[in-house]
Design a protein around this motif. Structure first.
Motif, PDB file in Angstrom:
ATOM      1  N   MET A   1      56.398  52.451  21.308  1.00 42.13           N
ATOM      2  CA  MET A   1      56.338  51.821  22.627  1.00 42.13           C
ATOM      3  C   MET A   1      54.854  51.662  23.077  1.00 42.13           C
ATOM      4  N   ASN A   2      54.529  50.337  23.433  1.00 38.08           N
ATOM      5  CA  ASN A   2      53.263  50.402  24.096  1.00 38.08           C
ATOM      6  C   ASN A   2      53.242  51.071  25.419  1.00 38.08           C
ATOM      7  N   LYS A   3      52.215  51.555  25.534  1.00 33.39           N
ATOM      8  CA  LYS A   3      51.739  52.543  26.679  1.00 33.39           C
ATOM      9  C   LYS A   3      50.667  51.695  27.548  1.00 33.39           C
ATOM     10  N   ILE A   4      50.397  50.449  27.195  1.00 31.60           N
ATOM     11  CA  ILE A   4      49.238  49.836  28.307  1.00 31.60           C
ATOM     12  C   ILE A   4      49.737  49.682  29.502  1.00 31.60           C
ATOM     13  N   HIS A   5      49.085  50.084  30.532  1.00 29.75           N
ATOM     14  CA  HIS A   5      49.553  49.704  31.877  1.00 29.75           C
ATOM     15  C   HIS A   5      48.254  49.088  32.645  1.00 29.75           C
ATOM     16  N   PRO A   6      48.163  47.828  32.523  1.00 33.19           N
ATOM     17  CA  PRO A   6      46.763  47.081  32.857  1.00 33.19           C
ATOM     18  C   PRO A   6      46.693  47.296  34.475  1.00 33.19           C
ATOM     19  N   GLN A   7      45.431  47.283  34.904  1.00 32.73           N
ATOM     20  CA  GLN A   7      45.191  47.180  36.434  1.00 32.73           C
ATOM     21  C   GLN A   7      43.943  46.367  36.471  1.00 32.73           C
ATOM     22  N   LEU A   8      43.931  45.890  37.757  1.00 36.82           N
ATOM     23  CA  LEU A   8      42.768  44.909  38.080  1.00 36.82           C
ATOM     24  C   LEU A   8      42.063  45.576  39.146  1.00 36.82           C
ATOM     25  N   ARG A   9      40.698  45.678  39.045  1.00 38.03           N
ATOM     26  CA  ARG A   9      39.884  45.953  40.164  1.00 38.03           C
ATOM     27  C   ARG A   9      39.689  44.933  41.123  1.00 38.03           C
ATOM     28  N   THR A  10      39.284  45.111  42.426  1.00 40.37           N
ATOM     29  CA  THR A  10      39.089  44.144  43.641  1.00 40.37           C
ATOM     30  C   THR A  10      37.614  44.320  44.135  1.00 40.37           C
ATOM     31  N   VAL A  11      37.134  43.105  44.118  1.00 45.69           N
ATOM     32  CA  VAL A  11      35.686  42.832  44.574  1.00 45.69           C
ATOM     33  C   VAL A  11      35.400  41.871  45.869  1.00 45.69           C
ATOM     34  N   ASN A  12      34.423  42.297  46.361  1.00 44.69           N
ATOM     35  CA  ASN A  12      34.072  41.168  47.728  1.00 44.69           C
ATOM     36  C   ASN A  12      33.264  40.141  47.047  1.00 44.69           C
ATOM     37  N   VAL A  13      33.190  38.883  47.325  1.00 40.69           N
ATOM     38  CA  VAL A  13      32.220  38.050  47.029  1.00 40.69           C
ATOM     39  C   VAL A  13      31.113  38.025  48.058  1.00 40.69           C
ATOM     40  N   ILE A  14      29.766  38.265  47.790  1.00 43.43           N
ATOM     41  CA  ILE A  14      28.687  38.226  48.607  1.00 43.43           C
ATOM     42  C   ILE A  14      27.775  36.950  48.505  1.00 43.43           C
ATOM     43  N   ARG A  15      27.896  36.275  47.385  1.00 40.87           N
ATOM     44  CA  ARG A  15      26.955  35.142  47.276  1.00 40.87           C
ATOM     45  C   ARG A  15      27.355  34.191  46.507  1.00 40.87           C
ATOM     46  N   TYR A  16      27.610  32.972  46.974  1.00 44.14           N
ATOM     47  CA  TYR A  16      27.867  31.852  46.076  1.00 44.14           C
ATOM     48  C   TYR A  16      26.496  31.151  45.284  1.00 44.14           C
ATOM     49  N   VAL A  17      26.556  31.284  43.875  1.00 43.83           N
ATOM     50  CA  VAL A  17      25.413  30.842  43.183  1.00 43.83           C
ATOM     51  C   VAL A  17      25.290  29.464  42.790  1.00 43.83           C
ATOM     52  N   THR A  18      26.340  29.057  42.177  1.00 47.21           N
ATOM     53  CA  THR A  18      26.228  27.747  41.700  1.00 47.21           C
ATOM     54  C   THR A  18      27.665  27.203  41.326  1.00 47.21           C
ATOM     55  N   PRO A  19      27.935  25.922  41.306  1.00 49.45           N
ATOM     56  CA  PRO A  19      29.441  25.430  41.082  1.00 49.45           C
ATOM     57  C   PRO A  19      29.269  25.301  39.700  1.00 49.45           C
ATOM     58  N   LEU A  20      30.635  25.312  38.993  1.00 52.28           N
ATOM     59  CA  LEU A  20      30.713  24.822  37.705  1.00 52.28           C
ATOM     60  C   LEU A  20      31.389  23.809  37.824  1.00 52.28           C
ATOM     61  N   ARG A  21      31.155  22.505  37.601  1.00 54.16           N
ATOM     62  CA  ARG A  21      31.941  21.098  37.847  1.00 54.16           C
ATOM     63  C   ARG A  21      32.713  20.850  36.553  1.00 54.16           C
ATOM     64  N   GLU A  22      32.689  21.679  35.634  1.00 51.88           N
ATOM     65  CA  GLU A  22      33.655  21.135  34.402  1.00 51.88           C
ATOM     66  C   GLU A  22      35.198  21.277  34.929  1.00 51.88           C
ATOM     67  N   GLY A  23      36.053  20.002  34.809  1.00 55.27           N
ATOM     68  CA  GLY A  23      37.151  19.977  34.997  1.00 55.27           C
ATOM     69  C   GLY A  23      37.546  19.825  36.501  1.00 55.27           C
ATOM     70  N   GLY A  24      38.561  19.734  37.083  1.00 55.39           N
ATOM     71  CA  GLY A  24      39.001  19.491  38.523  1.00 55.39           C
ATOM     72  C   GLY A  24      39.127  20.658  39.433  1.00 55.39           C
ATOM     73  N   SER A  25      39.044  21.915  39.040  1.00 55.63           N
ATOM     74  CA  SER A  25      39.138  23.001  40.088  1.00 55.63           C
ATOM     75  C   SER A  25      38.021  23.531  40.447  1.00 55.63           C
ATOM     76  N   MET A  26      37.040  23.108  39.883  1.00 52.31           N
ATOM     77  CA  MET A  26      35.623  23.436  40.399  1.00 52.31           C
ATOM     78  C   MET A  26      35.273  24.715  40.649  1.00 52.31           C
ATOM     79  N   PRO A  27      35.447  25.671  39.653  1.00 53.81           N
ATOM     80  CA  PRO A  27      35.109  27.114  39.663  1.00 53.81           C
ATOM     81  C   PRO A  27      33.534  27.346  40.049  1.00 53.81           C
ATOM     82  N   ALA A  28      33.104  28.365  40.370  1.00 51.26           N
ATOM     83  CA  ALA A  28      31.812  29.073  40.587  1.00 51.26           C
ATOM     84  C   ALA A  28      31.244  30.182  40.149  1.00 51.26           C
ATOM     85  N   ILE A  29      30.025  30.321  39.769  1.00 45.13           N
ATOM     86  CA  ILE A  29      29.587  31.372  39.487  1.00 45.13           C
ATOM     87  C   ILE A  29      28.946  32.163  40.758  1.00 45.13           C
ATOM     88  N   ALA A  30      29.535  33.167  41.216  1.00 45.42           N
ATOM     89  CA  ALA A  30      29.397  34.021  42.452  1.00 45.42           C
ATOM     90  C   ALA A  30      28.764  35.532  42.279  1.00 45.42           C
TER      91      ALA A  30
END
Length: 265
Positions: A1-30
């Motif tokens: 039986m697979n015993k992987i129990h994934p968890q995700l960390r939480t961070v706080n964004v402190i600086r918007y660096v640059t947009p990534l304008r590929e596609g429609g969702s416009m993610p950013a490097i931060a």
């Protein structure tokens, strides 16, 4: 039986660096308060939190299956963040995304996968095709591979267009057992000659327990239906049952992929 129990960390964004304008969702490097750079994906973008849910499920299933995927974290965006942003479109996006968002570790120096330059072996190609059929991921085409080469290794990114059933939840049971017709456009399909072997191996890994643990990562606030007629737990169970049913009926999408491949070679 697979015993992987994934968890995700939480961070706080402190600086918007640059947009990534590929596609429609416009993610950013931060930059976050852990001093790392991330590709930040906004809850206020076009597809809203459903794209973020697909990113979590797709990315963490891929990781559990052994693929290289950038670390996924929750990213808090403060109300005051972006007030000095001069671009009105970006400022509106930031205002609409206050609160919990999603981010992926930025792979600095990575280059876009080019199938004419990098040859992927049959087993890895089959594994990626199987994954994308499971997730109904339409974004792994020659035009947009959503794969990177970083430190001479292949990394999978951007699963936000997966699980498109959740944009129309009414017939999710039927959609769970449908073949994935768009596999015919998959960039690695011509090399995916080991789908049967991969199907056996991956079904053994993707237990109900593992799927449940991955779906449990979705924040409750992202699961509440906008109409107010569906509780967060009901929404979570839809994702869980969809994936369990799809794994159990994987021969449907495997056969579709094999037929599509035969038409190409």
């Amino acid at each position: 039986m697979n015993k992987i129990h994934p968890q995700l960390r939480t961070v706080n964004v402190i600086r918007y660096v640059t947009p990534l304008r590929e596609g429609g969702s416009m993610p950013a490097i931060a930059e976050a308060d852990d001093e790392f750079l991330y590709v930040l994906k906004f809850r206020g973008a076009g597809q809203g939190v459903k794209a973020l849910i697909a990113e979590i499920i797709g990315g963490e299933i891929a990781r559990a299956l052994g693929f290289k995927v950038p670390e996924i974290v929750f990213a808090n965006l403060d109300e005051a963040f972006g007030r000095t942003e001069p671009d009105e479109e970006i400022q509106d996006l930031l205002k609409a995304s206050v609160g919990l968002n999603l981010a992926l570790h930025y792979l600095s120096g990575a280059i876009t996968f080019d199938p004419t330059v990098t040859v992927v072996d049959a087993r890895l190609a089959s594994q990626i095709v199987w994954l994308d059929c499971l997730l109904t991921n339409m974004d792994r085409t020659a035009r947009n591979t959503n794969m990177l080469i970083w430190h001479k290794e292949l990394w999978l990114i951007d699963h936000g267009a997966s699980l498109y059933f959740h944009h129309s939840m009414q017939n999710w049971q039927e959609q769970a057992i449908r073949p994935f017709a768009l596999v015919k456009d998959h960039v690695l399909l011509p090399r995916a000659s080991e789908l049967n072997e991969v199907d056996t191996a991956f079904k053994a890994i993707l237990t109900d327990e593992l799927i449940t643990s991955i779906v449990s990562l979705i924040p409750e606030e992202w699961l509440t239906d906008e109409s107010g007629q569906e509780t967060a737990e009901e929404g979570r169970q839809v994702y869980r049952q969809f994936l369990i049913s799809r794994v159990a009926n994987s021969e449907v999408f495997v056969k579709e992929a094999q037929n599509a491949r035969e038409s190409l070679i």
